[in-house]
Design a protein around this motif. Structure first.
Motif, PDB file in Angstrom:
ATOM      1  N   ALA A 137       3.431  -1.400   3.922  1.00 11.60           N
ATOM      2  CA  ALA A 137       3.055  -0.012   3.663  1.00 11.60           C
ATOM      3  C   ALA A 137       4.316   0.774   3.365  1.00 11.60           C
ATOM      4  O   ALA A 137       5.329   0.614   4.062  1.00 11.60           O
ATOM      5  CB  ALA A 137       2.340   0.593   4.866  1.00 11.60           C
ATOM      6  N   THR A 176       1.936   5.020   0.215  1.00 15.91           N
ATOM      7  CA  THR A 176       1.352   6.237   0.780  1.00 15.91           C
ATOM      8  C   THR A 176       2.427   7.316   0.889  1.00 15.91           C
ATOM      9  O   THR A 176       3.622   7.046   0.780  1.00 15.91           O
ATOM     10  CB  THR A 176       0.765   6.008   2.193  1.00 15.91           C
ATOM     11  N   ASP A 222       2.086   7.606  12.246  1.00 20.26           N
ATOM     12  CA  ASP A 222       1.690   6.676  11.177  1.00 20.26           C
ATOM     13  C   ASP A 222       2.035   5.237  11.545  1.00 20.26           C
ATOM     14  O   ASP A 222       1.229   4.316  11.341  1.00 20.26           O
ATOM     15  CB  ASP A 222       2.391   7.045   9.868  1.00 20.26           C
ATOM     16  N   PHE A 254      -4.426   0.895  -4.304  1.00 13.83           N
ATOM     17  CA  PHE A 254      -4.468   2.358  -4.379  1.00 13.83           C
ATOM     18  C   PHE A 254      -5.903   2.821  -4.150  1.00 13.83           C
ATOM     19  O   PHE A 254      -6.858   2.178  -4.597  1.00 13.83           O
ATOM     20  CB  PHE A 254      -3.985   2.840  -5.754  1.00 13.83           C
ATOM     21  N   GLY A 255      -6.056   3.943  -3.475  1.00 14.44           N
ATOM     22  CA  GLY A 255      -7.387   4.455  -3.174  1.00 14.44           C
ATOM     23  C   GLY A 255      -8.096   4.971  -4.410  1.00 14.44           C
ATOM     24  O   GLY A 255      -7.494   5.604  -5.290  1.00 14.44           O
ATOM     25  N   ILE A 287       5.921   4.624   3.013  1.00 16.04           N
ATOM     26  CA  ILE A 287       5.700   6.017   3.394  1.00 16.04           C
ATOM     27  C   ILE A 287       6.837   6.835   2.794  1.00 16.04           C
ATOM     28  O   ILE A 287       8.006   6.683   3.187  1.00 16.04           O
ATOM     29  CB  ILE A 287       5.654   6.198   4.922  1.00 16.04           C
ATOM     30  N   HIS A 332      -6.485   5.519   4.356  1.00 16.17           N
ATOM     31  CA  HIS A 332      -5.287   4.691   4.175  1.00 16.17           C
ATOM     32  C   HIS A 332      -5.426   3.371   4.931  1.00 16.17           C
ATOM     33  O   HIS A 332      -5.077   2.302   4.414  1.00 16.17           O
ATOM     34  CB  HIS A 332      -4.051   5.417   4.700  1.00 16.17           C
ATOM     35  N   SER A 382      -9.056  12.842   3.195  1.00 17.38           N
ATOM     36  CA  SER A 382      -7.842  13.248   2.501  1.00 17.38           C
ATOM     37  C   SER A 382      -6.892  13.885   3.493  1.00 17.38           C
ATOM     38  O   SER A 382      -7.331  14.582   4.426  1.00 17.38           O
ATOM     39  CB  SER A 382      -8.166  14.257   1.386  1.00 17.38           C
ATOM     40  N   SER A 383      -5.596  13.669   3.302  1.00 16.47           N
ATOM     41  CA  SER A 383      -4.608  14.322   4.159  1.00 16.47           C
ATOM     42  C   SER A 383      -4.699  15.839   4.060  1.00 16.47           C
ATOM     43  O   SER A 383      -4.384  16.555   5.011  1.00 16.47           O
ATOM     44  CB  SER A 383      -3.195  13.859   3.776  1.00 16.47           C
ATOM     45  N   VAL A 399       0.874  -1.174   0.000  1.00 10.15           N
ATOM     46  CA  VAL A 399       0.000   0.000   0.000  1.00 10.15           C
ATOM     47  C   VAL A 399       0.914   1.228   0.000  1.00 10.15           C
ATOM     48  O   VAL A 399       1.446   1.608   1.041  1.00 10.15           O
ATOM     49  CB  VAL A 399      -0.930   0.022   1.227  1.00 10.15           C
ATOM     50  N   LEU A 456      -1.317   9.475   7.768  1.00 13.23           N
ATOM     51  CA  LEU A 456      -2.350   8.496   7.480  1.00 13.23           C
ATOM     52  C   LEU A 456      -3.669   8.804   8.183  1.00 13.23           C
ATOM     53  O   LEU A 456      -3.689   9.266   9.324  1.00 13.23           O
ATOM     54  CB  LEU A 456      -1.877   7.100   7.897  1.00 13.23           C
TER      55      LEU A 456
END
Length: 281
Positions: free
Chosen positions: A50, A26, A75, A144-145, A52, A34, A183-184, A24, A30
């Motif tokens: 994950a 990113t 995170d 992916f989102g 980052i 996520h 969303s971030s 995943v 998060l």
């Protein structure tokens, strides 16, 4: 959970872990959107990774690379609670030990519209870092989102054309109770902008409803929606109906339309928000 910063350590750790292997990717900071992707990855079994990494290559000069939130400790706590197996969090020197002069240039037919039009070079940066991360992790699956709808489409096309041995999976958009897509960048919204932020999703749903009711003038639909958001204090980039298969405009005269998606991007307060909804007619 292992937190790893170098490629050598990552490959050593992965060698001892079972397949399937799901990554995943990113940029950190998060939220539950996520984490829902991590849960989806865990359901596949095997090893969940994950990544980052705040990727400089996908930020334009005037965008928020330097101020983008970097919250690695928090995170990792969230990922550990979800049962993530490995976090790969390289520094720029680790992932780009020399200038990244080789870039992945996506197909302009799908990348130079919508986000690519308003953020030129964005998808070259995305494809380059995703290609590199997939080479580092060698996953069987990558998630992916779906909120980043065009990005998902571009990455799928890239994986297909390069015959990459990875299944690209979509994770459903997660929303707050009032419908705002997580969303971030939502944290850039002040209290007034946060109250208004749901208007983007509402307008996109209105467009979809009009198409389902028989509207076929795509330009008029977009112009009306842009006028509506602009009147409410937004700065829209685009609000448009597209075919899911290739993100091209649907035909204006067809008895049966293909599966559709309505997409939008607009600024309110200090944040640029994007959203989308799939629908059928």
């Amino acid at each position: 959970m292992q937190v790893i910063h170098t490629l050598v350590e990552l490959r050593q750790a992965l060698a001892a872990r079972p397949l399937p292997r799901t990554v995943v990717p990113t940029m950190g900071n998060l939220h539950d959107g996520h984490l829902s992707l991590i849960r989806q990855a865990k359901a596949l079994g095997g090893t969940t990774v994950a990544t980052i990494f705040v990727n400089r290559l996908q930020f334009l000069p005037h965008e928020d690379f330097d101020t983008y939130p970097r919250t690695l400790e928090d995170d990792c706590a969230k990922l550990r609670a979800e049962g993530c197996d490995i976090v790969f969090a390289p520094s720029e020197a680790d992932l780009y030990p020399e200038p990244q002069t080789f870039r992945v240039q996506p197909d302009p037919a799908i990348a130079d519209m919508l986000e690519g039009l308003f953020r030129p070079g964005f998808f070259t940066g995305v494809c380059t870092v995703v290609m590199k991360l997939l080479q580092c992790v060698s996953p069987t699956h990558a998630i992916f989102g779906q909120k980043d709808y065009q990005q998902l489409a571009v990455i799928r096309r890239m994986a297909q054309q390069f015959a990459m041995p990875v299944a690209i999976l979509a994770g459903h958009t997660q929303r707050a109770e009032d419908g705002l897509a997580l969303s971030s960048r939502n944290q850039y919204l002040d209290s007034q902008a946060r109250q208004q932020a749901t208007q983007l999703a509402q307008v996109l749903q209105q467009i979809a409803g009009k198409v389902q009711a028989g509207a076929r003038d795509w330009n008029l639909l977009e112009q009306d929606a842009i006028a509506q958001l602009s009147k409410a204090g937004w700065e829209p980039d685009y609000l448009t109906v597209r075919q899911r298969s290739d993100l091209q405009l649907p035909p204006t005269r067809a008895n049966v339309l293909p599966p559709l998606v309505v997409l939008g991007a607009a600024r309110i307060g200090g944040a640029r928000l994007i959203d989308n909804f799939e629908f059928d007619t």
